[in-house]
Each structure stands twice: as C-alpha cells, then as structure tokens.
Design a protein around this motif. Structure first.
Motif, PDB file in Angstrom:
ATOM      1  N   GLU A  96     -40.019   4.624   7.864  1.00  0.00           N
ATOM      2  CA  GLU A  96     -38.584   4.841   8.041  1.00  0.00           C
ATOM      3  C   GLU A  96     -37.799   3.911   7.119  1.00  0.00           C
ATOM      4  OE1 GLU A  96     -36.940   7.126  10.016  1.00  0.00           O
ATOM      5  OE2 GLU A  96     -38.947   7.944  10.307  1.00  0.00           O
ATOM      6  N   ALA A  97     -36.695   4.419   6.600  1.00  0.00           N
ATOM      7  CA  ALA A  97     -35.831   3.615   5.752  1.00  0.00           C
ATOM      8  C   ALA A  97     -35.158   2.530   6.585  1.00  0.00           C
ATOM      9  CB  ALA A  97     -34.782   4.499   5.088  1.00  0.00           C
ATOM     10  N   THR A  98     -35.312   1.296   6.169  1.00  0.00           N
ATOM     11  CA  THR A  98     -34.744   0.151   6.875  1.00  0.00           C
ATOM     12  C   THR A  98     -34.765  -1.040   5.929  1.00  0.00           C
ATOM     13  OG1 THR A  98     -34.887  -1.194   8.883  1.00  0.00           O
ATOM     14  CG2 THR A  98     -36.964  -0.584   7.846  1.00  0.00           C
ATOM     15  N   TYR A  99     -34.032  -2.070   6.243  1.00  0.00           N
ATOM     16  CA  TYR A  99     -34.076  -3.281   5.427  1.00  0.00           C
ATOM     17  C   TYR A  99     -35.108  -4.224   6.016  1.00  0.00           C
ATOM     18  CZ  TYR A  99     -29.912  -1.593   3.157  1.00  0.00           C
ATOM     19  OH  TYR A  99     -29.022  -0.829   2.446  1.00  0.00           O
ATOM     20  N   ILE A 100     -36.140  -4.495   5.248  1.00  0.00           N
ATOM     21  CA  ILE A 100     -37.208  -5.409   5.654  1.00  0.00           C
ATOM     22  C   ILE A 100     -37.511  -6.310   4.463  1.00  0.00           C
ATOM     23  CG2 ILE A 100     -38.233  -3.969   7.454  1.00  0.00           C
ATOM     24  CD1 ILE A 100     -40.023  -3.949   4.338  1.00  0.00           C
ATOM     25  N   SER A 101     -38.523  -7.152   4.574  1.00  0.00           N
ATOM     26  CA  SER A 101     -38.885  -8.039   3.467  1.00  0.00           C
ATOM     27  C   SER A 101     -40.387  -7.983   3.216  1.00  0.00           C
ATOM     28  CB  SER A 101     -38.479  -9.479   3.785  1.00  0.00           C
ATOM     29  OG  SER A 101     -39.289  -9.996   4.816  1.00  0.00           O
ATOM     30  N   SER A 102     -40.799  -8.497   2.070  1.00  0.00           N
ATOM     31  CA  SER A 102     -42.225  -8.502   1.744  1.00  0.00           C
ATOM     32  C   SER A 102     -43.003  -9.437   2.655  1.00  0.00           C
ATOM     33  CB  SER A 102     -42.437  -8.883   0.288  1.00  0.00           C
ATOM     34  OG  SER A 102     -41.899 -10.155   0.027  1.00  0.00           O
ATOM     35  N   THR A 103     -42.348 -10.438   3.223  1.00  0.00           N
ATOM     36  CA  THR A 103     -43.036 -11.351   4.131  1.00  0.00           C
ATOM     37  C   THR A 103     -43.075 -10.820   5.564  1.00  0.00           C
ATOM     38  OG1 THR A 103     -41.013 -12.632   4.452  1.00  0.00           O
ATOM     39  CG2 THR A 103     -42.561 -13.409   2.764  1.00  0.00           C
ATOM     40  N   HIS A 104     -42.259  -9.827   5.848  1.00  0.00           N
ATOM     41  CA  HIS A 104     -42.244  -9.184   7.171  1.00  0.00           C
ATOM     42  C   HIS A 104     -42.046  -7.688   6.943  1.00  0.00           C
ATOM     43  CE1 HIS A 104     -42.005  -9.286  11.518  1.00  0.00           C
ATOM     44  NE2 HIS A 104     -41.076  -8.359  11.421  1.00  0.00           N
ATOM     45  N   PRO A 105     -43.147  -6.954   6.622  1.00  0.00           N
ATOM     46  CA  PRO A 105     -43.021  -5.578   6.148  1.00  0.00           C
ATOM     47  C   PRO A 105     -42.927  -4.480   7.199  1.00  0.00           C
ATOM     48  CG  PRO A 105     -45.292  -6.273   6.007  1.00  0.00           C
ATOM     49  CD  PRO A 105     -44.498  -7.472   6.475  1.00  0.00           C
ATOM     50  N   ILE A 106     -42.718  -4.829   8.469  1.00  0.00           N
ATOM     51  CA  ILE A 106     -42.597  -3.781   9.486  1.00  0.00           C
ATOM     52  C   ILE A 106     -41.246  -3.881  10.187  1.00  0.00           C
ATOM     53  CG2 ILE A 106     -45.077  -3.547   9.836  1.00  0.00           C
ATOM     54  CD1 ILE A 106     -44.749  -5.097  12.439  1.00  0.00           C
ATOM     55  N   CYS A 107     -40.748  -2.734  10.608  1.00  0.00           N
ATOM     56  CA  CYS A 107     -39.443  -2.697  11.272  1.00  0.00           C
ATOM     57  C   CYS A 107     -39.561  -3.233  12.704  1.00  0.00           C
ATOM     58  CB  CYS A 107     -38.894  -1.273  11.278  1.00  0.00           C
ATOM     59  SG  CYS A 107     -39.800  -0.075  12.276  1.00  0.00           S
ATOM     60  N   SER A 108     -38.433  -3.545  13.299  1.00  0.00           N
ATOM     61  CA  SER A 108     -38.434  -4.110  14.653  1.00  0.00           C
ATOM     62  C   SER A 108     -38.963  -3.111  15.675  1.00  0.00           C
ATOM     63  CB  SER A 108     -37.042  -4.600  15.039  1.00  0.00           C
ATOM     64  OG  SER A 108     -36.109  -3.548  14.954  1.00  0.00           O
ATOM     65  N   GLU A 109     -38.725  -1.812  15.465  1.00  0.00           N
ATOM     66  CA  GLU A 109     -39.220  -0.808  16.406  1.00  0.00           C
ATOM     67  C   GLU A 109     -40.752  -0.783  16.408  1.00  0.00           C
ATOM     68  OE1 GLU A 109     -38.959   3.970  17.086  1.00  0.00           O
ATOM     69  OE2 GLU A 109     -37.188   2.942  16.325  1.00  0.00           O
ATOM     70  N   CYS A 110     -41.373  -0.806  15.223  1.00  0.00           N
ATOM     71  CA  CYS A 110     -42.841  -0.826  15.147  1.00  0.00           C
ATOM     72  C   CYS A 110     -43.395  -2.131  15.704  1.00  0.00           C
ATOM     73  CB  CYS A 110     -43.311  -0.631  13.704  1.00  0.00           C
ATOM     74  SG  CYS A 110     -43.138   1.059  13.114  1.00  0.00           S
ATOM     75  N   GLU A 111     -42.718  -3.222  15.433  1.00  0.00           N
ATOM     76  CA  GLU A 111     -43.150  -4.511  15.957  1.00  0.00           C
ATOM     77  C   GLU A 111     -43.135  -4.498  17.485  1.00  0.00           C
ATOM     78  OE1 GLU A 111     -41.943  -9.220  15.693  1.00  0.00           O
ATOM     79  OE2 GLU A 111     -41.193  -7.834  14.188  1.00  0.00           O
ATOM     80  N   ASN A 112     -42.087  -3.926  18.074  1.00  0.00           N
ATOM     81  CA  ASN A 112     -42.002  -3.835  19.537  1.00  0.00           C
ATOM     82  C   ASN A 112     -43.110  -2.959  20.106  1.00  0.00           C
ATOM     83  OD1 ASN A 112     -39.794  -5.537  19.635  1.00  0.00           O
ATOM     84  ND2 ASN A 112     -38.321  -3.848  19.590  1.00  0.00           N
ATOM     85  N   LYS A 113     -43.444  -1.848  19.425  1.00  0.00           N
ATOM     86  CA  LYS A 113     -44.530  -0.976  19.884  1.00  0.00           C
ATOM     87  C   LYS A 113     -45.858  -1.721  19.865  1.00  0.00           C
ATOM     88  CE  LYS A 113     -42.550   3.420  18.415  1.00  0.00           C
ATOM     89  NZ  LYS A 113     -42.671   4.536  17.454  1.00  0.00           N
ATOM     90  N   ILE A 114     -46.106  -2.479  18.811  1.00  0.00           N
ATOM     91  CA  ILE A 114     -47.347  -3.244  18.703  1.00  0.00           C
ATOM     92  C   ILE A 114     -47.430  -4.279  19.814  1.00  0.00           C
ATOM     93  CG2 ILE A 114     -48.598  -4.933  17.295  1.00  0.00           C
ATOM     94  CD1 ILE A 114     -47.578  -3.365  14.832  1.00  0.00           C
TER      95      ILE A 114
END
Length: 81
Positions: free
Chosen positions: A51-69
């Motif tokens: 999904e298009a979102t603003y992320i960084s190379s040091t944290h390459p996953i969005c907050s929604e995916c992080e919450n699912k994990i």
C-alpha cells in the motif's frame, strides 16, 4: 510465513527481505551504507502489503501491517517478517 513483498521505493513485487526491501533496480540506486545512516530515507510503499504510504528504509512496513504482526504474535501465532 510471508514470502512475497514489495519494493518500498517503486512498489514492484519482490521477495520479502528485511535487510534489502528494494527491487534490483531501486536497490542499485542507493548504497547500503547510505540507507543505514542517521538520516532516514522517505519511501512510498509498505514492504509487506504494497500500500502507498510514507515509510523509511529503516522501518519498511506500515503501521497497519506492524499491528497485524504484533497481534498474531500475541495470539501465539509466530509470524516472521
């Protein structure tokens, strides 16, 4: 285990790789040492869902995916990035 991911710069479908979340073309455009410098690069796509979102190379996953994990780990289902 998730095996398919996305380049965080262009959104191209690639294998999941937490050490290099770029496709071969985009990965060649930045040096590995620059990616891990103190300044974070702004990128445009989540490495897991694409999904298009603003992320960084040091944290390459969005907050929604992080919450699912996190919720899957808390439910005794181990999921590797």
């Amino acid at each position: 285990m998730i095996k398919q991911g996305y380049c965080i710069r262009c959104g191209e479908s690639i294998p999941i790789d937490e050490m290099n979340p770029y496709c071969p073309l985009c990965g060649g455009q930045c040096s590995f040492s620059n990616r891990y410098s103190s300044s974070e690069n702004s990128e445009m796509f989540c490495h897991l869902c694409g999904e298009a979102t603003y992320i960084s190379s040091t944290h390459p996953i969005c907050s929604e995916c992080e919450n699912k994990i996190k919720s899957e780990k808390n439910g005794n289902k181990k999921k590797k990035f």
